[in-house]
Scaffold this motif. Sequence first.
Motif, mmCIF file in Angstrom:
data_model
loop_
_atom_site.group_PDB
_atom_site.id
_atom_site.type_symbol
_atom_site.label_atom_id
_atom_site.label_comp_id
_atom_site.label_asym_id
_atom_site.label_seq_id
_atom_site.Cartn_x
_atom_site.Cartn_y
_atom_site.Cartn_z
ATOM 1 N N VAL A 1 0.837 -1.205 0.000
ATOM 2 C CA VAL A 1 0.000 0.000 0.000
ATOM 3 C C VAL A 1 0.870 1.253 0.000
ATOM 4 C CG1 VAL A 1 -1.665 1.353 1.342
ATOM 5 C CG2 VAL A 1 -1.967 -1.120 1.098
ATOM 6 N N LYS A 2 1.905 1.246 0.830
ATOM 7 C CA LYS A 2 2.794 2.407 0.935
ATOM 8 C C LYS A 2 3.557 2.652 -0.361
ATOM 9 C CE LYS A 2 6.637 4.178 3.762
ATOM 10 N NZ LYS A 2 7.544 3.870 4.910
ATOM 11 N N LEU A 3 4.116 1.592 -0.935
ATOM 12 C CA LEU A 3 4.882 1.720 -2.172
ATOM 13 C C LEU A 3 4.023 2.256 -3.311
ATOM 14 C CD1 LEU A 3 7.419 1.153 -3.940
ATOM 15 C CD2 LEU A 3 6.532 -1.178 -4.255
ATOM 16 N N CYS A 4 2.779 1.775 -3.377
ATOM 17 C CA CYS A 4 1.892 2.119 -4.493
ATOM 18 C C CYS A 4 0.972 3.293 -4.205
ATOM 19 C CB CYS A 4 1.053 0.902 -4.872
ATOM 20 S SG CYS A 4 2.011 -0.536 -5.373
ATOM 21 N N SER A 5 1.149 3.939 -3.072
ATOM 22 C CA SER A 5 0.274 5.069 -2.735
ATOM 23 C C SER A 5 0.427 6.187 -3.758
ATOM 24 C CB SER A 5 0.593 5.595 -1.341
ATOM 25 O OG SER A 5 1.854 6.254 -1.322
ATOM 26 N N PHE A 6 -0.643 6.935 -3.928
ATOM 27 C CA PHE A 6 -0.642 8.040 -4.888
ATOM 28 C C PHE A 6 0.476 9.026 -4.563
ATOM 29 C CE2 PHE A 6 -1.949 12.184 -6.445
ATOM 30 C CZ PHE A 6 -2.382 11.906 -7.732
ATOM 31 N N GLU A 7 0.627 9.347 -3.280
ATOM 32 C CA GLU A 7 1.635 10.322 -2.872
ATOM 33 C C GLU A 7 3.042 9.846 -3.199
ATOM 34 O OE1 GLU A 7 -0.774 9.139 -1.005
ATOM 35 O OE2 GLU A 7 -2.100 10.896 -0.907
ATOM 36 N N ASN A 8 3.314 8.569 -2.945
ATOM 37 C CA ASN A 8 4.644 8.035 -3.222
ATOM 38 C C ASN A 8 4.927 7.979 -4.714
ATOM 39 O OD1 ASN A 8 7.165 6.682 -2.330
ATOM 40 N ND2 ASN A 8 6.325 4.935 -3.428
ATOM 41 N N LEU A 9 3.976 7.448 -5.474
ATOM 42 C CA LEU A 9 4.180 7.328 -6.919
ATOM 43 C C LEU A 9 4.319 8.704 -7.572
ATOM 44 C CD1 LEU A 9 1.614 4.504 -7.838
ATOM 45 C CD2 LEU A 9 4.104 4.295 -7.647
ATOM 46 N N LYS A 10 3.487 9.638 -7.169
ATOM 47 C CA LYS A 10 3.516 10.976 -7.773
ATOM 48 C C LYS A 10 4.851 11.665 -7.548
ATOM 49 C CE LYS A 10 0.927 15.325 -7.963
ATOM 50 N NZ LYS A 10 -0.260 16.069 -7.467
ATOM 51 N N GLY A 11 5.499 11.398 -6.410
ATOM 52 C CA GLY A 11 6.747 12.073 -6.080
ATOM 53 C C GLY A 11 7.987 11.465 -6.697
ATOM 54 N N LEU A 12 7.876 10.291 -7.292
ATOM 55 C CA LEU A 12 9.045 9.645 -7.892
ATOM 56 C C LEU A 12 9.465 10.368 -9.163
ATOM 57 C CD1 LEU A 12 7.996 5.880 -7.491
ATOM 58 C CD2 LEU A 12 9.678 7.147 -6.117
ATOM 59 N N PRO A 13 10.759 10.568 -9.377
ATOM 60 C CA PRO A 13 11.236 11.258 -10.587
ATOM 61 C C PRO A 13 10.721 10.646 -11.877
ATOM 62 C CG PRO A 13 13.017 11.048 -9.006
ATOM 63 C CD PRO A 13 11.864 10.256 -8.451
ATOM 64 N N VAL A 14 10.617 9.307 -11.929
ATOM 65 C CA VAL A 14 10.175 8.651 -13.158
ATOM 66 C C VAL A 14 8.739 9.019 -13.507
ATOM 67 C CG1 VAL A 14 9.330 6.552 -12.009
ATOM 68 C CG2 VAL A 14 10.123 6.443 -14.387
ATOM 69 N N ASN A 15 7.953 9.420 -12.509
ATOM 70 C CA ASN A 15 6.556 9.781 -12.734
ATOM 71 C C ASN A 15 6.312 11.286 -12.742
ATOM 72 O OD1 ASN A 15 5.871 7.015 -12.691
ATOM 73 N ND2 ASN A 15 5.660 7.050 -10.460
ATOM 74 N N SER A 16 7.255 12.054 -12.238
ATOM 75 C CA SER A 16 7.057 13.503 -12.114
ATOM 76 C C SER A 16 7.813 14.307 -13.166
ATOM 77 C CB SER A 16 7.470 13.975 -10.715
ATOM 78 O OG SER A 16 8.835 13.673 -10.464
ATOM 79 N N THR A 17 8.717 13.663 -13.894
ATOM 80 C CA THR A 17 9.491 14.353 -14.931
ATOM 81 C C THR A 17 9.494 13.528 -16.214
ATOM 82 O OG1 THR A 17 11.563 13.272 -14.260
ATOM 83 C CG2 THR A 17 11.019 15.364 -13.205
#
Length: 333
Positions: free
Chosen positions: A265-281
């Motif tokens: 749940v923590k790894l796949c949370s919206f907040e975690n995924l959104k903040g990863l460089p691969v998803n934010s840039t």
Amino acid sequence: MAQPQSVDVQHNGPATEAAGAGSLTSSLPTREGWWTPFFFFQGFWLTPQAVKSVTLVQARFQPRADDIILATFPKCGTTWLKALAFTLANRSRHRVIDDKHPLLTQHPQDLVPFLELPNRALHLVGELEALPSPRLLSTHLPYASLPFGVGTSSSLGCRIVYLCREPKDVVVSMWHYYKKIRPDFLIEFHKAFELFFEGFSLYGPFWEHFLGYWNQSVIDPDRVLFLKYEDMMADPTKHVKMLAEFFRVPFSEDEENAGVPEEVVKLCSFENLKGLPVNSTGKADRIGGLLMENSSFFRSGKVGDWRNHLTEEMANKLDCIVQEKLKGSGLAF
């Protein structure tokens, strides 16, 4: 509303099939209002490119007994579901607590390929054939349009997870998404709302999309798992365990004691995924000819965001059509 036309697709190779799809659209009911004319194909509205891609997939894709299909109507939590499903199905190879986990360096959309949304103009179904079993695949196709054998026969054993969402949040998310990724998307929110309300949107009518999978889940709950985004957000750990059971990879007692479901749940949370460089840039072309920012798939993810966009009149109007269309089905929002 015009009725879909029946179409016989011959398997004559990619070039012939692409040409056939082009001639097919010329005979289909069409309507304008979004960024391009949509065609009414097999009971749902699709872009010309989607009609071509769906036709190719229906003719060439070969389902396997152990395939797992993640099905969603657009903007119903597809990216989150892909992240969760990939993590659960592959945790024997990729430990959830690992600084080299694929989710940390690859976009969730790239870890689970779409059946009908190629990243090139012509879909090479052979790439799906090359994937090892069990395959984890995703689709926006309505149930009735799934490739032969997947949507018509439970004997194959192919399992389907369907995730739906409160329609008022869907239309808001859809409008923001199109506005961000398409320079040719110029319509105002109130107009997009009216089209959505009428059932005219990509892969719409949304209520028919929901009902197709809902009805099948009632008939065959062991093969079709029907989930609601709001329920998953309210208790993600419960649903992670449910998904693991459905994928036939339930958590062991040791995993439960070690808190692995909570780590998923923590790894796949919206907040975690959104903040990863691969998803934010960065940008990528995932649907053929359209370069999109990776961050386009992560806007809000909140339940009830519709309250910031819909008037009370609009909300009541959409609630009424949903109640009318779903009446007697057992499905409600």
